[in-house]
Design a protein around this motif. Sequence first.
Motif, short mmCIF file in Angstrom:
data_model
loop_
_atom_site.label_atom_id
_atom_site.label_comp_id
_atom_site.label_asym_id
_atom_site.label_seq_id
_atom_site.Cartn_x
_atom_site.Cartn_y
_atom_site.Cartn_z
N ASN A 24 2.30 1.53 -9.09
CA ASN A 24 2.21 0.95 -7.76
C ASN A 24 2.19 2.05 -6.69
O ASN A 24 1.43 1.96 -5.71
CB ASN A 24 3.38 0.00 -7.49
CG ASN A 24 3.18 -0.78 -6.22
OD1 ASN A 24 2.19 -1.49 -6.06
ND2 ASN A 24 4.11 -0.64 -5.29
N ASP A 25 2.99 3.09 -6.87
CA ASP A 25 2.98 4.22 -5.93
C ASP A 25 1.60 4.87 -5.89
O ASP A 25 1.10 5.23 -4.82
CB ASP A 25 4.05 5.25 -6.30
CG ASP A 25 5.47 4.76 -6.07
OD1 ASP A 25 5.67 3.70 -5.42
OD2 ASP A 25 6.40 5.44 -6.55
N ARG A 28 -0.74 2.58 -4.00
CA ARG A 28 -0.47 2.66 -2.55
C ARG A 28 -1.01 3.97 -1.97
O ARG A 28 -1.50 3.99 -0.83
CB ARG A 28 1.03 2.53 -2.28
CG ARG A 28 1.56 1.14 -2.58
CD ARG A 28 1.12 0.20 -1.51
NE ARG A 28 1.30 -1.18 -1.93
CZ ARG A 28 0.67 -2.19 -1.37
NH1 ARG A 28 -0.17 -2.01 -0.39
NH2 ARG A 28 0.87 -3.41 -1.80
N SER A 29 -0.93 5.06 -2.73
CA SER A 29 -1.49 6.33 -2.25
C SER A 29 -2.99 6.23 -2.06
O SER A 29 -3.55 6.71 -1.07
CB SER A 29 -1.18 7.46 -3.24
OG SER A 29 0.20 7.70 -3.27
N LEU A 31 -4.71 3.44 -1.57
CA LEU A 31 -4.95 2.50 -0.48
C LEU A 31 -4.77 3.16 0.88
O LEU A 31 -5.60 3.00 1.78
CB LEU A 31 -3.99 1.30 -0.64
CG LEU A 31 -4.31 0.05 0.13
CD1 LEU A 31 -5.70 -0.47 -0.21
CD2 LEU A 31 -3.25 -1.01 -0.16
N GLU A 32 -3.69 3.92 1.02
CA GLU A 32 -3.43 4.62 2.28
C GLU A 32 -4.55 5.61 2.59
O GLU A 32 -5.02 5.69 3.73
CB GLU A 32 -2.08 5.35 2.17
CG GLU A 32 -1.67 6.09 3.42
CD GLU A 32 -0.35 6.82 3.21
OE1 GLU A 32 -0.25 7.97 3.68
OE2 GLU A 32 0.57 6.26 2.57
#
Length: 159
Positions: A24-25, A28-29, A31-32
């Motif tokens: 998930n991290d 998210r990286s 996606l950001e």
Amino acid sequence: MSSNKAKACYTYEAALEAAVKMENDGFRSYLEAMRKLKNKQARLVLKDAALDELEHKHALERALVEGTIEGEHAMERPVPTMNLDYVLHQKELSPDADARQALAFAIHLEKHAIDFYQKMMQGCEGAPMAKLFEKLLNDETRHLQELEDMYERHFMAEN
């Protein structure tokens, strides 16, 4: 304290939870980074990598519910990689980053996942959980190889 943590072996459920968090991290990286990039091709590179992370995360979450990795989809052997992360120094992306820089960023994130699974596997050496982490590690090496192959095809001098 962190050296003791690296040597600890998790229960099956705790191990899967740790892997879900790591995936998930990574998602998210990606996606950001996608949100700040202006270059369409750079965003596409990260989109594909983000979707791979999402697939891993969902497979791990399904394993939490079902008690096993679905169909044992993970590979039995690691895939050799070129270790381009040592050559490419792209760890953060500016809004003006191009597809080459986005690919280097993705290679670094995949290498981080490989390092995570290697540490988890070593911490569980001799325990049943080691096999799960080995399979997850092998699957991550496949993703890294795909990214490195794409980098080689599009951005290395001899091509």
